[in-house]
Each structure stands twice: as C-alpha cells, then as structure tokens.
Scaffold this motif. Sequence first.
Motif, PDB file in Angstrom:
ATOM      1  N   SER A  66      41.606  52.342  48.151  1.00  0.00           N
ATOM      2  CA  SER A  66      41.882  50.923  48.386  1.00  0.00           C
ATOM      3  C   SER A  66      41.617  50.004  47.350  1.00  0.00           C
ATOM      4  N   VAL A  67      40.804  50.473  46.388  1.00  0.00           N
ATOM      5  CA  VAL A  67      40.744  49.396  45.117  1.00  0.00           C
ATOM      6  C   VAL A  67      41.825  49.630  44.120  1.00  0.00           C
ATOM      7  N   ALA A  68      42.793  50.833  44.117  1.00  0.00           N
ATOM      8  CA  ALA A  68      43.625  51.070  43.238  1.00  0.00           C
ATOM      9  C   ALA A  68      44.545  49.951  43.126  1.00  0.00           C
ATOM     10  N   GLN A  69      45.124  49.424  44.375  1.00  0.00           N
ATOM     11  CA  GLN A  69      46.115  48.487  44.084  1.00  0.00           C
ATOM     12  C   GLN A  69      45.739  47.239  43.271  1.00  0.00           C
ATOM     13  N   LYS A  70      44.521  46.766  43.387  1.00  0.00           N
ATOM     14  CA  LYS A  70      43.884  45.517  43.076  1.00  0.00           C
ATOM     15  C   LYS A  70      43.627  45.915  41.453  1.00  0.00           C
ATOM     16  N   LEU A  71      43.347  47.145  41.203  1.00  0.00           N
ATOM     17  CA  LEU A  71      42.997  47.420  39.691  1.00  0.00           C
ATOM     18  C   LEU A  71      44.242  47.471  38.777  1.00  0.00           C
ATOM     19  N   ALA A  72      45.462  47.940  39.415  1.00  0.00           N
ATOM     20  CA  ALA A  72      46.725  48.051  39.036  1.00  0.00           C
ATOM     21  C   ALA A  72      47.097  46.659  38.781  1.00  0.00           C
ATOM     22  N   ALA A  73      47.177  45.948  39.646  1.00  0.00           N
ATOM     23  CA  ALA A  73      47.528  44.529  39.460  1.00  0.00           C
ATOM     24  C   ALA A  73      47.059  43.774  38.308  1.00  0.00           C
ATOM     25  N   GLU A  74      45.467  43.864  38.466  1.00  0.00           N
ATOM     26  CA  GLU A  74      44.704  43.405  37.412  1.00  0.00           C
ATOM     27  C   GLU A  74      44.938  43.736  35.858  1.00  0.00           C
ATOM     28  N   ASN A  75      45.555  44.991  35.967  1.00  0.00           N
ATOM     29  CA  ASN A  75      45.568  45.681  34.636  1.00  0.00           C
ATOM     30  C   ASN A  75      46.912  45.840  33.981  1.00  0.00           C
ATOM     31  N   GLY A  76      48.072  45.151  34.429  1.00  0.00           N
ATOM     32  CA  GLY A  76      49.211  45.407  34.150  1.00  0.00           C
ATOM     33  C   GLY A  76      50.119  46.055  34.499  1.00  0.00           C
ATOM     34  N   PHE A  81      52.477  51.667  40.568  1.00  0.00           N
ATOM     35  CA  PHE A  81      51.770  52.532  39.694  1.00  0.00           C
ATOM     36  C   PHE A  81      51.698  53.881  40.194  1.00  0.00           C
ATOM     37  N   ARG A  82      50.880  54.912  39.671  1.00  0.00           N
ATOM     38  CA  ARG A  82      50.752  56.235  40.110  1.00  0.00           C
ATOM     39  C   ARG A  82      49.425  56.604  39.991  1.00  0.00           C
ATOM     40  N   GLY A 104      50.139  53.108  34.925  1.00  0.00           N
ATOM     41  CA  GLY A 104      51.158  52.176  34.897  1.00  0.00           C
ATOM     42  C   GLY A 104      51.478  51.318  33.724  1.00  0.00           C
ATOM     43  N   GLY A 105      52.011  50.432  34.066  1.00  0.00           N
ATOM     44  CA  GLY A 105      52.274  49.323  32.899  1.00  0.00           C
ATOM     45  C   GLY A 105      53.516  48.646  33.291  1.00  0.00           C
TER      46      GLY A 105
END
Length: 120
Positions: A66-76, A81-82, A104-105
């Motif tokens: 559940s924290v993955a989407q937040k971390l992906a968005a915050e980190n570009g 993401f995968r 991701g990126g």
Amino acid sequence: MTDCIFCKIVAGGIPAKKAYEDEWVFAFHDIHPLRPTHVLVIPKKHIPSLAHVGPEDEPVLGRMLSVAQKLAAENGSGDGFRCIINTGRIGGQEVPHLHLHILGGPEPVGPMVTKLKENA
Ligand code: AMP
Ligand code: ZN
C-alpha cells in the motif's frame, strides 16, 4: 538478526537513503539503481523471504504494497511502476531479508523477464 544488512539499515547501523518509515515498514533507495526510480520496501521485522511468511505477516505485507504507489509517485514514477519480490535461489534473491523492489521512472520499465532459450 544481527548479521543481516537490511536489519542493520533499519537500526541505523548502515547508512541508506531513507524514503519512508512507519511502525511496520522501512523504505530506502537501492544502492545500485536499475531504473531512475528504484526503491526497496522492507518489513522492519526480519523475514528472510516471501517463502517464510505466514498469516501473521499479512498486515505488514499489505503495508508494503500500500505504500508503493506513494513512494513511486514521490520518486519520479507517478505514471506507473513495477513491483518485484525476488524469492530464493530460483527467484534470484541476493539479500535474505524480504524486500519489495519499486522500479520506474519517466520511461516504461521494459519486458518483465526475458524468454528462456528453449522457449524462444
Ligand atoms: P535482490 O537481488 O532482490 O535480493 O535485491 C537486493 C538489492 O539490494 C539489490 O538491488 C542491491 O543493489 C540492493 N542493496 C544491497 N545492499 C544495499 C545497501 N546497503 N543499500 C541499498 N541497497 C542495497
Ligand atoms: Zn534482516
């Protein structure tokens, strides 16, 4: 586990570029990033791999996802993401503390895995 590199990162004994922390999970940037976004999410509790989890670990496993989407968005990687969890020898796991790779990126991550020779 005292000789576990990721447990040492959680405890602050080994430096890492922290991306997130709560009561259950810790996230930090991979030391050898494979994509512009490459964050690792780990349980604070030492769990060797996904092959070692039980029903009691479901809350922390849910939190890791559940924290993955937040971390992906915050980190570009706001456009997608995968997530990868390598498990054991066959899965290519190198560090024996469960971890979720967030990759991701700005560009697509690429093929999920390469074809085996015999199937090519
Ligand atoms: P795996 O092959 O799934 O076990 O992935 C282990 C990952 O941990 C690799 O991508 C490594 O680059 C990463 N890694 C190993 N040591 C560290 C460290 N001290 N800080 C950050 N990432 C690390
Ligand atoms: Zn550990």
